[in-house]
Motif scaffolding. Sequence first.
Motif, PDB file in Angstrom:
ATOM      1  N   ASN A   1      86.326  26.157  31.762  1.00  0.00           N
ATOM      2  CA  ASN A   1      85.866  25.961  33.144  1.00  0.00           C
ATOM      3  C   ASN A   1      86.496  24.716  33.793  1.00  0.00           C
ATOM      4  OD1 ASN A   1      84.293  28.178  32.675  1.00  0.00           O
ATOM      5  ND2 ASN A   1      82.367  27.049  32.477  1.00  0.00           N
TER       6      ASN A   1
ATOM      7  N   ASP B   1      88.780  25.049  36.973  1.00  0.00           N
ATOM      8  CA  ASP B   1      88.313  24.390  38.179  1.00  0.00           C
ATOM      9  C   ASP B   1      89.481  23.651  38.858  1.00  0.00           C
ATOM     10  OD1 ASP B   1      86.108  23.816  39.871  1.00  0.00           O
ATOM     11  OD2 ASP B   1      86.080  21.748  39.093  1.00  0.00           O
TER      12      ASP B   1
ATOM     13  N   PRO C   1      81.027  30.709  35.506  1.00  0.00           N
ATOM     14  CA  PRO C   1      81.632  30.102  36.701  1.00  0.00           C
ATOM     15  C   PRO C   1      83.020  30.644  37.059  1.00  0.00           C
ATOM     16  CG  PRO C   1      80.652  28.383  35.325  1.00  0.00           C
ATOM     17  CD  PRO C   1      80.580  29.671  34.540  1.00  0.00           C
TER      18      PRO C   1
END
Lengths: 519, 519
Positions: free
Chosen positions: B83, B87, B110
């Motif tokens: 993640n 990101d 996510p």
Amino acid sequence: MINKVGREIPDELLIDGKEVYQGAYSRHKREYKKAAPVVRGFVDPKASKMVDSIKDALIKCEIRDGMTLSFHHHFREGDYVLNMVMDEVHKMGIKDITLCASSMGKAHDPIVPMVEDGTVTGIQSSGVRGKIGEIISKGKLPTPAVMRSHGGRVRAIQEGDIHIDIAFIGAPTCDEYGNCRGTGGKSDSGVLSYAVVDSQYADKVVAITDCLVPFPNLHASISQVNVDYVVVVDEIGDPSKIARGAAKPTKDMRNLMMADYCTKFVSSSPYFKDGFVYQTGIGGPSIASTISLGKIMRERGIKMSVGIGGIAGPMVKLHEEGLIEKLVDTQAFDLKAIESMRENPNHFEISTSEYANPMNKGAFVNRLDFVILAALEVDINYNVNVVVGSDGMITGAQGGHPDTAAGAKCTIIITPLVRGRIPTICTDVTTITTPGETVDVVITDYGIAINPLRQDLIEAMKDVKLPFCTIEELRDKAYAIVGEPEKVQFGERIVGIIEARDGTILDVVREMKEFVFRD
Amino acid sequence: MINKVGREIPDELLIDGKEVYQGAYSRHKREYKKAAPVVRGFVDPKASKMVDSIKDALIKCEIRDGMTLSFHHHFREGDYVLNMVMDEVHKMGIKDITLCASSMGKAHDPIVPMVEDGTVTGIQSSGVRGKIGEIISKGKLPTPAVMRSHGGRVRAIQEGDIHIDIAFIGAPTCDEYGNCRGTGGKSDSGVLSYAVVDSQYADKVVAITDCLVPFPNLHASISQVNVDYVVVVDEIGDPSKIARGAAKPTKDMRNLMMADYCTKFVSSSPYFKDGFVYQTGIGGPSIASTISLGKIMRERGIKMSVGIGGIAGPMVKLHEEGLIEKLVDTQAFDLKAIESMRENPNHFEISTSEYANPMNKGAFVNRLDFVILAALEVDINYNVNVVVGSDGMITGAQGGHPDTAAGAKCTIIITPLVRGRIPTICTDVTTITTPGETVDVVITDYGIAINPLRQDLIEAMKDVKLPFCTIEELRDKAYAIVGEPEKVQFGERIVGIIEARDGTILDVVREMKEFVFRD
């Protein structure tokens, strides 16, 4: 074409993208696609890898004319494996074999007739000692021998300059699924570091052992996933020649004096501080300097974080005393080192790629603060020769010399000024095997010279009481003692190529002619 | 084209040499050239690999649209690395990324918005749990997700089916030169086995750690020679989710009964003898069967030579008691296993290639006598489904299931006959993820079926008092209890490909439609 160290490299060698040497770090920036072997998956989960003999293994590997076979030299002068395999190859009438060995020595004298009858037509090695060196120097091998440093050999395999058809792993212990270790068994070599890259890049891999152990033989130096066949033989080597006894401290006054100079230099340099990283060889002066370095470390409370090697007894003793935190090892030089590999949890085996490959993402040699090395000859440009005798005969090996010199922050050569009637410091080395650009200090029994490229070291030593002088002064002193040697007279034919660690041509070795020495 | 397990594989998928599944061992005989990365040597021996942030590492690796990024899942539901990296990729506006992860789970929910906005357009994984499984099943990913076993993933990377541009190694400990270990630090995962092949075959490799340790961090799971950059972050994972507490013995009577059946079967089979090799999962019945197997081993004085895994506490306990000689480990499942990896000298880390790759020269799974596995569904041809729920949703992972089943001499599935209102034993599994050819025994709480392909096992069990029956009888019993389920109604669009370990197509997963269940 003249290369960066001033050697004329004939155009006939500059084919297939081969380049001349352009400086120690000039070619590292390029990208390349790693080479890869052709492998066959393991057909049946229940199938066995055991074969009855080396001959059977050769047949299963589809041995044929023109192949490249690889070997490693952890058994040194006690090695039986190369000769055993080549004996079978010879009996089968196979011709035109290239031997790609991590090094070759007197143990391999029996290969000489195979060169003469065309069984062996190519040799790629760190160097060649004994009769093979002699016949190469006399022009009996049809192709030039290619000599590479340990790191350069790994690079060459990884870049695809050499493709190994069959790799033979002499394994002190091995299980039936091919997991090989350097420790244990009756021919214990401590580590198998040189063979790791061979096992990864060869199409076929044969493990030869005299001590089959229960599966799984872990931590494996060579993994089962890279081994095709396992052969058990009576003996893979002569243990008395694999592992020499503990190195004895030298009593030679000249060696002790040079060792003291070296220790004073090291301990006066800016790199001598807690956590320094160090490597040394196993010559008399090197061992003496390790011992005297230990004293200074104790006195000042300074510890080494990593000792890299080629490991011998004196380094092990410092480790066991707590003066060296970790030992990392590509070759165990004596019984003490082999025992340490078995017993000491902070004595680690590393592969030769991890040790010295200049074209991976970072080898251990790059972390060296100091390396202490020997030399056959050093010239006034700090170029070193460790392969070709002053008579023009191939008689030594590059080993890790060029790799550690290129990696270390401070590269120190220890050598007596003269050996018998041969000056070690000279105007121009017979053959360049380690470029002067990577050599920082030359310590002799008559004085110490610092490479002018290292003004920082010259500055750091300005108040240190050591017999500093220029390299030219050392050369002049040597010539004054034994006379200036006549240049060796070589024939025209190129019999050897000295490859720099990055794959460029550093120098060539030509056929020997009559040996001439002044006065 | 209909494949060997009777599944229709659309021609549109059979491009670029892709083939349908032809049997568990049919394609192993071929030779292939291993893939190889494009690497850049380390320019300056004194250069640093440390970079300030993940973003800086991405820039140095020349991140761009269309790249394939790889991750490993040793941190399981506590993973932060995937993640964190994605990101940054997302913030940089990079599109069309393929995620090549050894597995993905709920920790990666996510990523869902990144699939929706085109940042991520491809997923290759052992399986997918959580919301990512849901959106794949609902057809939101533009390309079919490719699901491979652990061994199949390594094979695909090694054969060049997947080329990894940048591999990210979440490292519990790492030194500044990139040597990574699974042990130590605050996010201790025990081993880093899944990431080894990534580090060897990716063009660029970034180590991300929350515990920088002094050089050299040895024995390294991931070697410095394969690592380009090192980034230190605050946390690479949630320790409480990486390492669960010790697995508790089940008190569920159904599980205990199945465990007893399993132990009786194993100990009555011809493979149960001193030196046997064994693997089990971490489900309730598996753990119960390890515990009850221990009792029989003590009684009969039989020891296991190797326990392979995925290792959990109960195996460690048998090892510490001396009933298992060596543990070889690709994933530590609990605190006890992580502690054992640190403390027990005969608990070894192996790479996933060594564990399960069907196309290297011999993986550990080939040495298994027994493997004890779970299942979501088993059909009357012994085909197993561990990926797709009976509602058609992707919800599980192949893991090492097909690898161990293909390798082991005796593959045992333990599963309750029904779960809630879902029959586990059925006429035709929703999706085939392990071919029935490699499954030998199915143990349920209502009876035990032996695959008719294994007449030798049927013969060996003829006097053993266990509730043997046919697989059809088990299916009929299941249907009698919960009714025969309506076939799941899928849409047309292919959203997932179930790749067999040899790279052929075993089955496809189609888009979910309305879920219909009889009565």
